[in-house]
Design a protein around this motif. Structure first.
Motif, mmCIF file in Angstrom:
data_model
loop_
_atom_site.group_PDB
_atom_site.id
_atom_site.type_symbol
_atom_site.label_atom_id
_atom_site.label_comp_id
_atom_site.label_asym_id
_atom_site.label_seq_id
_atom_site.Cartn_x
_atom_site.Cartn_y
_atom_site.Cartn_z
ATOM 1 N N VAL A 100 27.128 44.233 54.645
ATOM 2 C CA VAL A 100 28.398 44.694 54.082
ATOM 3 C C VAL A 100 28.950 43.576 53.207
ATOM 4 C CG1 VAL A 100 30.686 45.572 54.607
ATOM 5 C CG2 VAL A 100 28.804 45.979 56.185
ATOM 6 N N ILE A 101 29.186 43.896 51.974
ATOM 7 C CA ILE A 101 29.698 42.875 51.070
ATOM 8 C C ILE A 101 31.208 42.823 51.197
ATOM 9 C CG2 ILE A 101 29.966 42.240 48.650
ATOM 10 C CD1 ILE A 101 27.163 43.659 48.290
ATOM 11 N N ILE A 102 31.696 41.631 51.439
ATOM 12 C CA ILE A 102 33.148 41.467 51.589
ATOM 13 C C ILE A 102 33.774 41.452 50.192
ATOM 14 C CG2 ILE A 102 34.920 39.858 52.337
ATOM 15 C CD1 ILE A 102 32.996 39.026 54.565
ATOM 16 N N PRO A 103 34.691 42.368 49.940
ATOM 17 C CA PRO A 103 35.295 42.395 48.615
ATOM 18 C C PRO A 103 36.136 41.138 48.357
ATOM 19 C CG PRO A 103 36.012 44.258 49.953
ATOM 20 C CD PRO A 103 35.196 43.390 50.823
ATOM 21 N N VAL A 104 36.025 40.636 47.156
ATOM 22 C CA VAL A 104 36.848 39.495 46.743
ATOM 23 C C VAL A 104 37.729 39.966 45.601
ATOM 24 C CG1 VAL A 104 36.839 37.178 45.794
ATOM 25 C CG2 VAL A 104 35.061 37.871 47.398
ATOM 26 N N ILE A 105 39.023 39.871 45.823
ATOM 27 C CA ILE A 105 39.980 40.321 44.813
ATOM 28 C C ILE A 105 40.637 39.078 44.208
ATOM 29 C CG2 ILE A 105 41.929 41.847 44.353
ATOM 30 C CD1 ILE A 105 39.921 43.453 45.795
ATOM 31 N N LEU A 106 40.597 38.995 42.909
ATOM 32 C CA LEU A 106 41.170 37.840 42.214
ATOM 33 C C LEU A 106 42.602 38.155 41.797
ATOM 34 C CD1 LEU A 106 38.772 36.061 42.147
ATOM 35 C CD2 LEU A 106 38.792 36.139 39.668
ATOM 36 N N LEU A 107 43.468 37.181 42.024
ATOM 37 C CA LEU A 107 44.852 37.375 41.608
ATOM 38 C C LEU A 107 45.170 36.378 40.483
ATOM 39 C CD1 LEU A 107 46.437 37.548 45.157
ATOM 40 C CD2 LEU A 107 45.769 39.450 43.710
ATOM 41 N N ASN A 108 45.703 36.893 39.411
ATOM 42 C CA ASN A 108 46.253 36.025 38.365
ATOM 43 C C ASN A 108 45.262 35.117 37.678
ATOM 44 O OD1 ASN A 108 48.857 36.910 38.672
ATOM 45 N ND2 ASN A 108 49.111 35.620 40.480
ATOM 46 N N ASP A 109 44.023 35.475 37.699
ATOM 47 C CA ASP A 109 43.095 34.595 37.006
ATOM 48 C C ASP A 109 41.948 35.382 36.452
ATOM 49 O OD1 ASP A 109 43.341 31.793 36.576
ATOM 50 O OD2 ASP A 109 43.845 31.679 38.707
ATOM 51 N N GLU A 110 41.300 34.764 35.490
ATOM 52 C CA GLU A 110 40.126 35.432 34.929
ATOM 53 C C GLU A 110 39.045 34.401 34.692
ATOM 54 O OE1 GLU A 110 41.554 37.226 31.297
ATOM 55 O OE2 GLU A 110 43.485 36.386 31.807
ATOM 56 N N PHE A 111 38.022 34.503 35.514
ATOM 57 C CA PHE A 111 36.862 33.620 35.347
ATOM 58 C C PHE A 111 35.633 34.504 35.241
ATOM 59 C CE2 PHE A 111 39.837 31.007 37.826
ATOM 60 C CZ PHE A 111 39.943 29.927 36.977
ATOM 61 N N PRO A 112 34.735 34.142 34.353
ATOM 62 C CA PRO A 112 33.531 34.985 34.212
ATOM 63 C C PRO A 112 32.515 34.721 35.320
ATOM 64 C CG PRO A 112 33.460 33.168 32.646
ATOM 65 C CD PRO A 112 34.727 33.014 33.414
ATOM 66 N N VAL A 113 32.840 35.152 36.508
ATOM 67 C CA VAL A 113 31.919 34.971 37.632
ATOM 68 C C VAL A 113 31.566 36.343 38.172
ATOM 69 C CG1 VAL A 113 31.674 34.050 39.954
ATOM 70 C CG2 VAL A 113 32.827 32.704 38.201
ATOM 71 N N GLY A 126 30.317 39.177 40.897
ATOM 72 C CA GLY A 126 30.502 39.404 42.333
ATOM 73 C C GLY A 126 31.949 39.622 42.725
ATOM 74 N N ILE A 127 32.788 39.786 41.732
ATOM 75 C CA ILE A 127 34.204 40.005 42.034
ATOM 76 C C ILE A 127 34.469 41.504 42.075
ATOM 77 C CG2 ILE A 127 36.554 39.648 41.201
ATOM 78 C CD1 ILE A 127 35.259 37.170 39.706
ATOM 79 N N THR A 128 35.213 41.926 43.073
ATOM 80 C CA THR A 128 35.495 43.346 43.216
ATOM 81 C C THR A 128 36.514 43.811 42.187
ATOM 82 O OG1 THR A 128 35.084 43.155 45.561
ATOM 83 C CG2 THR A 128 36.261 45.111 44.831
ATOM 84 N N SER A 129 37.569 43.049 42.074
ATOM 85 C CA SER A 129 38.642 43.491 41.193
ATOM 86 C C SER A 129 39.478 42.280 40.790
ATOM 87 C CB SER A 129 39.505 44.520 41.919
ATOM 88 O OG SER A 129 40.511 44.987 41.066
ATOM 89 N N VAL A 130 40.076 42.370 39.635
ATOM 90 C CA VAL A 130 40.972 41.307 39.179
ATOM 91 C C VAL A 130 42.340 41.907 38.949
ATOM 92 C CG1 VAL A 130 41.440 39.618 37.383
ATOM 93 C CG2 VAL A 130 39.090 40.081 38.058
ATOM 94 N N ILE A 131 43.332 41.315 39.605
ATOM 95 C CA ILE A 131 44.706 41.758 39.371
ATOM 96 C C ILE A 131 45.373 40.637 38.577
ATOM 97 C CG2 ILE A 131 46.772 42.694 40.463
ATOM 98 C CD1 ILE A 131 44.369 44.020 41.638
ATOM 99 N N SER A 132 45.719 40.915 37.378
ATOM 100 C CA SER A 132 46.234 39.814 36.569
ATOM 101 C C SER A 132 47.142 40.344 35.477
ATOM 102 C CB SER A 132 45.059 39.047 35.956
ATOM 103 O OG SER A 132 45.537 38.088 35.049
ATOM 104 N N ILE A 133 47.975 39.455 34.990
ATOM 105 C CA ILE A 133 48.735 39.822 33.797
ATOM 106 C C ILE A 133 47.803 39.624 32.598
ATOM 107 C CG2 ILE A 133 50.972 39.193 34.749
ATOM 108 C CD1 ILE A 133 50.724 36.588 33.070
ATOM 109 N N ASP A 134 48.208 40.245 31.490
ATOM 110 C CA ASP A 134 47.470 40.039 30.248
ATOM 111 C C ASP A 134 48.044 38.761 29.631
ATOM 112 O OD1 ASP A 134 46.399 40.033 27.764
ATOM 113 O OD2 ASP A 134 46.650 42.198 27.435
ATOM 114 N N ASN A 135 47.326 37.667 29.766
ATOM 115 C CA ASN A 135 47.877 36.385 29.337
ATOM 116 C C ASN A 135 48.028 36.288 27.825
ATOM 117 O OD1 ASN A 135 48.485 34.662 31.649
ATOM 118 N ND2 ASN A 135 46.338 35.052 32.179
ATOM 119 N N VAL A 136 47.149 36.956 27.096
ATOM 120 C CA VAL A 136 47.281 36.970 25.635
ATOM 121 C C VAL A 136 48.583 37.667 25.263
ATOM 122 C CG1 VAL A 136 46.228 37.730 23.491
ATOM 123 C CG2 VAL A 136 44.781 36.975 25.380
ATOM 124 N N GLU A 137 48.826 38.820 25.949
ATOM 125 C CA GLU A 137 50.044 39.583 25.675
ATOM 126 C C GLU A 137 51.269 38.746 26.056
ATOM 127 O OE1 GLU A 137 50.690 42.270 24.130
ATOM 128 O OE2 GLU A 137 52.813 42.351 24.682
#
Lengths: 353, 605
Positions: A144-157, A159-170
């Motif tokens: 069972v793969i443990i989901p990893v949810i990223l908050l507030n960041d964006e890295f090109p890695v 195996g990440i389940t989901s990214v919750i982040s603001i649009d930093n460019v915007e």
């Protein structure tokens, strides 16, 4: 024989009735982010709210004590699973990056030991995130793969389940636009606190430049790399002493605080020289500066939503439901004038103290 | 395709025939399934009724609980608000007594009050222009606070002498952490130095207390309480107001505003139970939200439990009824086995007298029946054996060596005396006699033949005894073709000659008549010999047929009687009438049977 069969059946029946399906609550670990006290707390509250709503259990694992103020948990029920790693550096409050990275990885290990079935994390760097992903993937013994949810960041890695982040460019665009309006479309500005290796700050910078490109009369004069309040204050002092700038866009919290400090000093010394400051974040002190008019605008993100949506995505993944790979949160521009409007109060001051 | 259809068809037929045969209609099957179906039906109905009752009760109690919790929260809040009003009044009295708020005495009292109540954040006295007169704890008013534009200031001015509570908001007048407060404010006219002066007393209370009162409420796993402002419908408190602000969540405030008691609504596809209660004095309304699916878990639990109980009971019932039916049908099956044995011809079976009453009775009857059959079979076997024996005896009696010897002796004597005519008659009669005696092994012959046999016998005897007697034979014409048992007359005639006439002085006379009497055929043999005593007569038919007497003649008569009774039944046989020195008459009675009937009877055998 028959009696034995009957007994067996009764036992089975009893066993069946004892098996409680509600017993298996998913346990979601929130690795508390570094440095950003209020935002971290807002994220935690949001995660708590979502966990309560989804019937999940939230444990918070503190990688290291956050700088600045610490807040009492608003709901004591949810602090039971709190764990701490490495507290020996509490007194001086600043840590080398490598140590902080290691602390975050350790926190993930701790969370996994505590039986976390999903992780919410705001990683410090790409390296940290890679380490964490690796740790998580070697951990899944049941396949069972443990989901990893990223908050507030964006890295090109991977195996990440989901990214919750603001649009930093915007967000950068909003800042640039606000600055342009403040300056009336004419003037010179400096960017304070960019970081050539942090993708968040790079994107913000990108957004600022993008929006300012529309204003030919606005010139971006300098960029001052700084990461702490003190160094940013020094940088701002230098900028204001040496050059004539009309506005400062502080790309991160310490930068805006440092800039405001310099402005404060100049005001108390009656040096005139009013520069406009547009910053990012909603730390208590930033808000004080905003109320006092030292900072004109703050680009604020809603940490509560990040935590809430993060847990929601984790629960959805655990329930084999559709998961959004990326959730973009809105940012809001708050000014000195509107910061005490009721809606903004709720955004800027999410906790009852 | 065709073969498949055929296969299916044959399968179906096989199944149907199997269903029709033994299994489905067996008592075992009927008992098992009717029991199971009946009990499960009853249980299902019970379960449904109980389920309804349970869930209704659970839902009612859940609703009641929700309402009670909301009432409790409302009561607590009211209580808190009331205590705050009292506090406000106390502060007002201490501060504004005599119109003098300066002085250490007032400060001391206020400080005491503040230190005793940690939920009071600040006490501020302003004049009507927003100018600070006094505050505790004393701090500088932020110029950026814009006091005159704040809601509590305006409402204090608008409605003087009325304590108003603000909505929770951020206190931004003093430096320090921003805190959520509820402002109590009132415009008060005080007399100072002989002049009326309008002042505004503001007491900020920490919203934390109210927040906790509401936050700690648990309505199931996910239920919560929120508070709205009754006049404008603003949300005063909501545990997820961040989400509402971000548009991730919404509450149906319009409905909550007008509702009293409780109502149901739906949010995000989930039904919720809302209980509403107004909080007096402060103009707020508390709404408790409980998720119905959490309440309904009772229903699911009850469902699951009942289904499990049903399953277990079903299995138990099937087991018990299988056992019951097999124990009931075991004696029946045993009986079937025994009957099969009987069918095969084994009559030596016996059912044990045990099991249920009916089976016990049935077994008893069966045993009795088998016993009777057995007896009858034995009787039949015995009779048949007897018949054969008697016939053999009769035959042997015919081929009596004495008779033959005497006859042949007579013939030799006659030849010596050259009485050829008589010799011929005698030999002819003898041969005819034997031919009829044998008559191809038949047991039944016609009356005609029987009479002819008797005639030849009489002829031979007449010649032997040198015309010591004469005889006559008369028969009705319609009796001649009737059937009779072979050789019934000869022993009687012999008897009459040997015992009646041989020792008689006078010339003997034997008369044989055959006639019908009702539905019986009667042979009557009458002689005028010495006769018999009653005793002799009774012995004639009583003597054991098995014991052979020396003379053998007595047994022959008895043999006739027995044979007749064996063949035709107890109603037929011999009858004697005799008188000493007068003679004897014997009647043979047999049923009238024509030759054709006899053939039928043979065929049916």
């Amino acid at each position: 024989m028959t009696v034995a069969i009957c007994c067996l059946l009764l036992c089975v029946a009893c066993g069946m009735s004892n098996a409680d399906p509600a017993g298996s609550q998913p346990r979601i670990a929130l690795i508390t982010p570094a440095g950003t006290g209020e935002l971290a707390e807002a994220i935690r509250l949001g995660a708590e709210a979502a966990a309560k709503e989804a019937g999940a259990e939230l444990i918070t694992v503190e990688a290291f004590p956050s700088e600045g103020l610490t807040y009492a948990p608003s709901n004591p029920d949810f602090t039971a699973g709190q764990g701490k790693v490495k507290q020996e550096h509490l007194q001086n409050g600043t840590y080398p990056l490598s140590e902080r990275e290691q602390a975050q990885v350790d926190a993930v290990s701790l969370a996994l030991e505590q039986g976390a079935s999903a992780l919410l994390i705001d990683p410090l760097s790409e390296k940290t995130l890679s380490d964490i992903i690796q740790k998580v993937q070697t951990k899944d013994d049941n396949g069972v793969i443990i989901p990893v949810i990223l908050l507030n960041d964006e890295f090109p890695v991977k195996g990440i389940t989901s990214v919750i982040s603001i649009d930093n460019v915007e967000a950068g665009r909003q800042a640039g636009q606000a600055m342009a309006v403040l300056l009336g479309g004419r003037g010179r500005i400096a960017l304070l606190g960019p970081d050539p290796v942090n993708p968040v700050l790079i994107n913000r910078e990108l957004g600022v430049e993008e929006s300012l490109a529309q204003y030919p009369d606005i010139h971006v004069e300098t960029q001052s790399v700084c990461s702490t309040r003190d160094s940013c204050w020094q940088a701002a002092k230098q900028l204001l002493d040496q050059q004539q700038v009309d506005g400062l866009i502080a790309l991160q919290e310490p930068a805006s605080l440092g800039a405001a400090d310099e402005l404060n000093r100049r005001t108390s010394e009656n040096n005139g020289n009013m520069v406009k400051i547009v910053g990012f974040g909603s730390e208590q002190q930033q808000l004080e500066q905003l109320q006092e008019g030292r900072i004109q605008h703050l680009i604020v993100q809603n940490g509560f939503s990040a935590g809430y949506l993060g847990v929601n995505q984790a629960v959805a993944r655990l329930n084999n439901q559709q998961v959004q790979a990326r959730v973009t949160l809105e940012t809001k521009l708050v000014s000195t004038d509107n910061m005490f409007w009721m809606d903004n109060q709720k955004l800027l001051f999410p906790f009852v103290q | 395709m065709r073969t498949f259809a055929g296969w299916i068809r044959s399968l179906w037929l096989k199944l149907r025939s199997r269903l029709r045969s033994s299994r489905v209609s067996s008592i075992r099957f009927i008992i098992t399934w009717s029991f199971s179906v009946f009990i499960v039906l009853v249980l299902t109905i019970m379960a449904m009724l109980l389920h309804d009752k349970f869930t209704q009760a659970a839902e009612r109690s859940a609703e009641l609980t929700t309402r009670q919790i909301v009432d409790q929260v409302s009561y607590n809040l009211e209580d808190y608000v009331r205590s705050m009003s009292h506090l406000y009044r106390a502060i007002e009295e201490h501060m504004l007594r005599d119109g003098t708020w300066e002085g250490d005495q007032v400060d001391k009292q206020l400080d005491t009050l503040l230190s005793s109540r940690e939920d009071i954040i600040s006490i501020t006295l302003l004049d009507s222009t927003g100018h600070l007169l006094k505050n505790r704890p004393s701090a500088e008013l932020k110029p950026s606070a814009h006091v005159t534009q704040q809601g509590w200031f305006q409402s204090a001015l608008r409605v003087p002498d009325h304590l108003s509570f603000s909505l929770p908001h951020i206190q931004n007048m003093y430096t320090g952490p921003y805190k959520w407060v509820v402002s109590m404010s009132k415009g008060i006219t005080v007399r100072q130095n002989g002049q009326d002066r309008q002042v505004i007393l503001l007491v900020d209370i920490n919203f934390k207390q109210m927040d906790e009162l509401s936050r700690r409420v648990s309505l199931g796993q996910r239920g919560y309480v929120y508070i709205i402002d009754e006049s404008a419908g603003n949300i005063v408190y909501h545990p997820q107001q961040q989400l509402m602000y971000m548009g991730l969540k919404s509450e149906n405030i319009e409905q909550a505003l007008v509702a009293t008691g409780s109502y149901e609504d739906e949010a995000d596809g989930q039904k919720r139970l809302n209980a509403v209660k107004s909080v007096a004095n402060i103009g707020w309304k508390i709404v408790g939200v409980a998720y119905l699916d959490e309440i309904m878990t009772t229903r699911q639990e009850v469902n699951g439990y009942l289904i499990r109980v049903l399953l277990v009971v079903l299995v138990l019932v099937i087991l018990v009824s299988l056992l019951l039916s097999s124990s009931l049908t075991r004696p029946i099956r045993r009986m079937e086995r025994k009957m099969k044995a009987v069918e095969r011809g084994d009559f030596n079976v016996e059912l044990p007298i045990e099991g249920p009453l009916e089976v016990e009775r049935l077994s008893r009857r069966f045993n009795l029946m088998v016993y009777k059959i057995r007896t009858l079979m034995n009787e039949i076997i015995h009779e048949q054996e007897q018949k054969r024996r008697l016939e053999l005896e009769a035959l042997q009696a015919q081929i009596n060596p004495h008779f033959l010897y005497n006859t042949l002796n007579s013939v030799v004597r006659m030849v010596g005396m050259s009485r050829n005519e008589e010799v011929i008659t005698m030999i002819t009669s003898l041969s005819r006699l034997f031919r009829i005696s044998l008559s191809q092994g038949k047991t039944i012959i016609t009356v005609r033949e029987e009479l002819e046999h008797a005639h030849h016998y009489l002829t031979i005897q007449q010649m032997r005894f040198k015309c010591k007697f004469n005889f006559s034979m008369t028969a009705h014409e319609d009796t001649l073709d009737c059937l009779t048992l072979k050789l019934v007359l000869q022993p009687l005639i012999e008897n009459a000659i040997v015992h009646g006439i041989e020792y008689h002085m006078d010339e003997g006379c034997i008369e044989i008549r055959v006639y019908r009497e009702d539905d019986k055929l009667v042979f009557r043999v009458t002689d005028n010999g010495v006769g018999m005593t009653e005793d002799q007569m009774s012995k004639l038919l009583m003597g054991s047929p098995i014991v052979k007497s020396g003379a053998g003649s007595g047994v022959a008569v008895r043999n006739v009687h027995d044979r007749i009774q064996l063949y035709y039944g107890e109603a037929y046989g011999l009858e004697f009438e005799s008188e000493l020195e007068e003679g004897t008459t014997v009647w043979i009675r047999i049923p009238i049977q024509s030759e054709r009937e006899e053939d039928d009877a043979h065929e049916s055998e």
